[in-house]
Every structure is written in C-alpha cells, then in structure tokens.
Design a protein around this motif. Structure first.
Motif, mmCIF file in Angstrom:
data_model
loop_
_atom_site.group_PDB
_atom_site.id
_atom_site.type_symbol
_atom_site.label_atom_id
_atom_site.label_comp_id
_atom_site.label_asym_id
_atom_site.label_seq_id
_atom_site.Cartn_x
_atom_site.Cartn_y
_atom_site.Cartn_z
ATOM 1 N N CYS A 186 0.841 -1.194 0.000
ATOM 2 C CA CYS A 186 0.000 0.000 0.000
ATOM 3 C C CYS A 186 0.876 1.243 0.000
ATOM 4 O O CYS A 186 2.071 1.162 0.311
ATOM 5 C CB CYS A 186 -0.950 -0.016 1.185
ATOM 6 S SG CYS A 186 -0.115 -0.125 2.708
ATOM 7 N N ASN A 187 0.285 2.379 -0.358
ATOM 8 C CA ASN A 187 1.080 3.610 -0.344
ATOM 9 C C ASN A 187 1.036 4.221 1.057
ATOM 10 O O ASN A 187 0.400 3.674 1.968
ATOM 11 C CB ASN A 187 0.627 4.576 -1.442
ATOM 12 C CG ASN A 187 -0.792 5.064 -1.212
ATOM 13 O OD1 ASN A 187 -1.316 4.954 -0.107
ATOM 14 N ND2 ASN A 187 -1.405 5.590 -2.263
ATOM 15 N N LEU A 188 1.677 5.363 1.217
ATOM 16 C CA LEU A 188 1.806 5.904 2.567
ATOM 17 C C LEU A 188 0.486 6.463 3.110
ATOM 18 O O LEU A 188 0.356 6.720 4.303
ATOM 19 C CB LEU A 188 2.891 6.988 2.603
ATOM 20 C CG LEU A 188 4.293 6.519 2.152
ATOM 21 C CD1 LEU A 188 5.326 7.615 2.324
ATOM 22 C CD2 LEU A 188 4.744 5.264 2.911
ATOM 23 N N SER A 189 -0.503 6.642 2.220
ATOM 24 C CA SER A 189 -1.813 7.083 2.719
ATOM 25 C C SER A 189 -2.677 5.888 3.096
ATOM 26 O O SER A 189 -3.836 6.040 3.472
ATOM 27 C CB SER A 189 -2.572 7.880 1.659
ATOM 28 O OG SER A 189 -1.721 8.725 0.980
ATOM 29 N N ASN A 206 -3.654 3.488 0.986
ATOM 30 C CA ASN A 206 -4.413 2.897 -0.120
ATOM 31 C C ASN A 206 -3.776 1.579 -0.550
ATOM 32 O O ASN A 206 -2.563 1.522 -0.771
ATOM 33 C CB ASN A 206 -4.425 3.830 -1.336
ATOM 34 C CG ASN A 206 -5.163 5.108 -1.033
ATOM 35 O OD1 ASN A 206 -6.185 5.084 -0.350
ATOM 36 N ND2 ASN A 206 -4.613 6.228 -1.478
ATOM 37 N N GLU A 256 -2.570 -1.000 -2.983
ATOM 38 C CA GLU A 256 -2.209 -0.913 -4.408
ATOM 39 C C GLU A 256 -2.057 -2.293 -5.042
ATOM 40 O O GLU A 256 -2.331 -2.465 -6.214
ATOM 41 C CB GLU A 256 -0.919 -0.109 -4.574
ATOM 42 C CG GLU A 256 -1.114 1.333 -4.096
ATOM 43 C CD GLU A 256 -0.076 2.282 -4.638
ATOM 44 O OE1 GLU A 256 1.006 1.805 -5.039
ATOM 45 O OE2 GLU A 256 -0.349 3.494 -4.639
ATOM 46 N N GLN A 314 8.837 4.685 8.420
ATOM 47 C CA GLN A 314 9.408 5.940 7.919
ATOM 48 C C GLN A 314 10.665 6.349 8.681
ATOM 49 O O GLN A 314 11.518 7.035 8.160
ATOM 50 C CB GLN A 314 8.362 7.054 7.969
ATOM 51 C CG GLN A 314 7.362 6.889 6.826
ATOM 52 C CD GLN A 314 6.282 7.947 6.848
ATOM 53 O OE1 GLN A 314 5.722 8.223 7.900
ATOM 54 N NE2 GLN A 314 5.995 8.520 5.697
ATOM 55 N N ASN A 351 11.297 4.521 -4.094
ATOM 56 C CA ASN A 351 11.179 4.875 -5.511
ATOM 57 C C ASN A 351 12.566 5.211 -6.088
ATOM 58 O O ASN A 351 13.582 5.061 -5.387
ATOM 59 C CB ASN A 351 10.192 6.022 -5.715
ATOM 60 C CG ASN A 351 10.591 7.260 -4.921
ATOM 61 O OD1 ASN A 351 11.752 7.379 -4.478
ATOM 62 N ND2 ASN A 351 9.661 8.162 -4.738
ATOM 63 N N ASP A 401 8.111 5.129 -0.641
ATOM 64 C CA ASP A 401 6.797 5.568 -1.113
ATOM 65 C C ASP A 401 5.728 4.487 -0.971
ATOM 66 O O ASP A 401 4.554 4.743 -1.147
ATOM 67 C CB ASP A 401 6.858 6.111 -2.547
ATOM 68 C CG ASP A 401 7.147 5.027 -3.565
ATOM 69 O OD1 ASP A 401 6.931 5.250 -4.755
ATOM 70 O OD2 ASP A 401 7.594 3.932 -3.143
ATOM 71 N N LYS A 402 6.152 3.283 -0.642
ATOM 72 C CA LYS A 402 5.163 2.225 -0.436
ATOM 73 C C LYS A 402 5.623 1.326 0.713
ATOM 74 O O LYS A 402 6.795 1.348 1.097
ATOM 75 C CB LYS A 402 5.019 1.356 -1.696
ATOM 76 C CG LYS A 402 4.457 2.104 -2.893
ATOM 77 C CD LYS A 402 4.260 1.133 -4.047
ATOM 78 C CE LYS A 402 4.232 1.808 -5.398
ATOM 79 N NZ LYS A 402 3.491 3.022 -5.527
#
Ligand SMILES: Nc1ncnc2c1ncn2[C@@H]1O[C@H](COP(=O)(O)OP(=O)(O)OP(=O)(O)O)[C@@H](O)[C@H]1O
Ligand SMILES: [Mg+2]
Length: 448
Positions: free
Chosen positions: A15-18, A20, A22, A59, A88, A94-95
């Motif tokens: 998933c991404n950092l928000s 979501n 993926e 992070q 990235n 980023d994920k």
C-alpha cells in the motif's frame, strides 16, 4: 512487483503511505476472508490496528514484525505482520509491503473464518447476570427454529457472537455460516454478492459466473449484518427470497431453491427507519419473527468485573504479558462507567492496560481518581470506617450485594457477615438514618 509478491508464501499487501491498497497477492483474500475486490477498496488502517504506528516506524527506518490485530472479515484475529519499506527511484520510501502470517492458534481461527464457519458458541459467551443468562437461554431455544431472527443492540454488545453461537447450537452447525456485512459491500455489487451471476451477466463478470452468498450458505445460516444499511431496492429482493425461498442469479432466468436460515442484525432502530421511509415495514416484520435484543453493558453491570477478568486472562496470555491488578476501590469506577462501546470497549481498555502495565480508568473519570477516598468522616475506629465504607458502596450499587462485594474485593458471604455484624439494614430504602455512625447508637455497638 506483481510476480514478486506472488512469490511470497504468505499473504501480502502493498500500500502507499496514505494507506491505499495498491497490490495484493493471491493468498491474502483467503487469509482475511475478503474478496479481492473488497480488499482493493480497503485502506490499510481498516485492515490492521496500529497502522499509524507501523507507518511511523517504517518511515523512521526500522523494520517491523509484530503480532497485530487484524480485521479478518469483521472477525478480529491476530496475525504476524512484517512490514518493509519500498523505495522509488529517488530512494524515498513511497510504499510499504506488509506480509501477513498466521500464528499458532489463530491459524485455525483464520481458516475457519475464511471457510465460512462460525467460531463462537454459547459456552464461550461471557456474562452471568440474570438478564444475560435469560438471553442465552432464549438463544438456545430458538436456535433450531427455521424462523428469521433479528438481533438488535448497540455496537459491541455481541450481535455477531450471538449469531454464530445460535448457528453452532442448531442442527445446521456442520453446514456453512456465511456472514455478509450489508453496509460494507458497495451497493452496485450487493445483488451479485447475494445471488451470484451467470456467465457473461455483465462486463467484468468472471467467466463461468459466480455463486452468491445465499447459495454458499445453502443448508446453513446466512448472517445479514448491518441490515439497516441495505438500500430499498435490495430490500425488495431480499423480501422475495424470504417469501419464496428461491434465488435468481443475475443474468439467469433459473429459480434456484435455497434452504437458508436468516439471522439479521442491526444497531439501528429499524422502527425509526421505517418512519423515515428508509426501511420497508413488510421486510421488518419478515425479519423480526424472533426478536433478540442484546442489552448494553450498562444494563448488566454485574458482568463488568467478570468481563474485565476474562479479558485480562485472555489478552495477557495472548500478548505474553502480566495481568494488571485493578485495586478494588478503582473497580467501582469501571462498574459505574457507561461503556458506550460495550464489550468491545472493555476488551480494548484491558488491552491498553496490559500493554502499558498500568490501570487506566475509563475516559471521563480520569480526573476523579480516588476523590471519594479522601472524603472527611467522623469515624475514629477502624470498624466504624469499615462500616461507613460498606454503606457507601452498598448505596452506590443500589444495595446490590454482588456488585458491592466485587467492588470491596470480598466474597458475598463475607459481605453478608459484615452487614450483620454492623447491623446495616438492607431494607432501609436509602440506608440514610444509619449512615453517620458518629451520632447513632450503632457506634456504641461497634466499639463493644
Ligand atoms: N458476551 C461476550 N463474551 C465474550 N466476548 C464478547 C461478548 N460479547 C462481545 N464480545 C467480544 O466483543 C467484540 C464485539 O462483539 P461483536 O462483534 O459480536 O459485537 P456487535 O454487536 O456485532 O458490534 P457491532 O454492532 O459494532 O458490529 C468481539 O471481539 C467479541 O468477541
Ligand atoms: Mg457486528
């Protein structure tokens, strides 16, 4: 990336950092009991508890591998979650890749949920209050009936726990128990979820079609959770299934007979929804044939210490940490608190205490800690103080000896002995005229 996560032997989600989602691999839908499509629309924080913490640890550069609470299709389960940062081209995270692994006894639980079986039975339901015992009795009586049950109750009162227990107490127990959350399925998918579809029924439909939940539950029980969220057009279709006991997969003209016991649940007041025009009256009467109303925890306060004790044992074992002893004078705070989140809130409160190894009083009472212990009184002797304290606690719990004994951390019989010794009159409506022992003859009795 896709081939990489397919190689992971366990369930995996990127998933991404928000938060979501993926990418997911093939194993994870089975493991969590969700459909691929459902999972892809979920956020990581809806899947695992403690997402924020996981995110900040990743992070800050650490890897994480921990047993976390996971929402496995509404049944909470613990899974081993390992999280890894993915960077990235600019070498920025980023994920996040999360790998889910079943652990020990939860392995069994996870599988059973995925296979559509009920885990709870009445023996595992905690509660000894009269009100609660009556409901368990009633649940057992109606378990084998064919009629529809409507379970109502506030959030966290155990509606799903009861639905599963009823199924497991019925002669359908070896057949599937299929839970459907009517509020969580996107409305445009709900009909195909319920009734399935034939090949080529719509664009994007799987070749060969798909079997709906009603067919999956055939011979067993379907649990329609959050029925109050169902849209009106779907309500008509459900009514037809209940009345005619047949389903029509989308794009098919075939009537498929089904034998499914329906248990519906809601924390909404459906009568009000009927008045508002958002729930059909005819469907309500069809569902509410056997009503079951689960009381809020504040209506069965005797069960609060029992549930606290139960979760202390269960969670401490699970987290491999020590239980936290709650001093008896604090227990009354737990009993008095209104527990709007009911059993789920107690479970969380206990988990917080075990994790931090400290007593945390339920929310709004934090500022009042121990205030009443410092009240002035005129008693000089130990016995006089004991007597006054007993009266105070008895008054607090409306002369309920069981609760008072729990709070005082003594047995009921001991409390009765003390009531007799101190000549406390339980028939006295407010225990008032004997409260202040400094100006009654009781004092002389005490000092003998
Ligand atoms: N009597 C009980 N004994 C033991 N555990 C219970 C009991 N009642 C509820 N629980 C636990 O409390 C949590 C909430 O229960 P459940 O999911 O059945 O509530 P619910 O009424 O369906 O809530 P919601 O309306 O929010 O879906 C679960 O973790 C369940 O295991
Ligand atoms: Mg529920």
């Amino acid at each position: 990336m896709i081939s990489f996560i397919e190689e992971v032997l366990e369930g995996a989600i990127v998933c991404n950092l928000s938060g979501n989602v993926e990418l997911i691999n093939k194993r994870i839908p089975d493991m969590l009991g969700y459909k691929k499509l459902e999972l892809e629309q979920m956020k990581a924080y809806n899947i695992i508890e403690g997402w924020e913490q996981l995110l900040s640890e990743i992070q800050s550069g650490s890897l994480l591998s921990e047993e976390l609470k996971v929402n496995a299709n509404k049944n909470i389960s613990y899974l081993q979650v390992s999280a890894y940062p993915l960077v990235n081209e600019e070498s920025k995270i980023d994920k996040i890749l999360m790998v889910f692994k079943e652990v020990n006894k939860d392995r069994k639980l996870g599988k059973r949920i995925a296979l559509g079986q009920a885990v709870y039975d009445f023996d595992k339901i905690i509660g000894e209050s009269e009100k609660f015992a009556e409901i368990i009795d009633y649940g057992k009586k109606i378990a084998d009936s064919k009629s529809t049950i409507l379970i109502t109750g506030e959030s966290g009162t155990g509606k799903e726990v009861f639905a599963q227990s009823i199924h497991n107490y019925s002669s359908r127990k070896d057949k599937p128990f299929v839970a459907v959350n009517c509020g969580a399925i996107p409305q445009n998918l709900i009909e195909s979820e319920f009734f399935g579809y034939g090949e080529g029924a719509f664009t994007g439909a799987k070749s060969g079609g798909a079997v709906g939940k009603f067919q999956l539950a055939n011979g067993g029980t379907i649990f329609l959770d959050e029925i109050g969220e169902m849209q009106l057009d779907m309500q008509i279709k459900l009514l037809r299934v209940i009345e005619e006991k047949v389903i029509n997969p989308i794009g098919s003209t075939k009537n498929i007979p089904i034998d499914v016991r329906i248990i519906a649940a809601t924390n909404k007041e459906l009568q009000k929804e009927i008045e508002k025009g958002t729930f059909r009256r005819d469907l309500y009467y069809r569902l509410n044939v056997l009503p079951m109303r689960l009381p809020a925890l504040r209506e069965r306060k005797e069960d609060i210490p029992i549930l606290i004790g139960y979760f202390m044992k269960k969670v401490s074992k699970h987290l491999n940490k020590k239980k936290v002893e709650i001093p008896s004078h604090y227990m009354s705070r737990f009993i008095e608190y209104s527990w709007p989140g009911n059993v789920r809130e107690i479970e969380n409160a206990v988990e917080l205490m075990i994790n931090t190894q400290r007593v945390h009083l339920p929310d709004h009472q934090k500022s009042e800690v121990c205030q009443d212990l410092h009240e002035v009184n005129n008693c000089l002797t130990l016995d006089c103080n004991e007597r006054q304290h007993i009266i105070k606690i008895l008054k607090k719990f409306n002369k309920n000896v069981t609760l008072a004994a729990k709070t005082l951390d003594i047995g009921r019989n001991t409390l009765y002995r003390k009531i007799e010794k101190y000549k406390i009159d339980l028939t006295d409506t407010d225990l008032k005229h004997i409260e202040n022992c400094s100006n009654t003859e009781q004092c002389s009795v005490l000092e003998q």
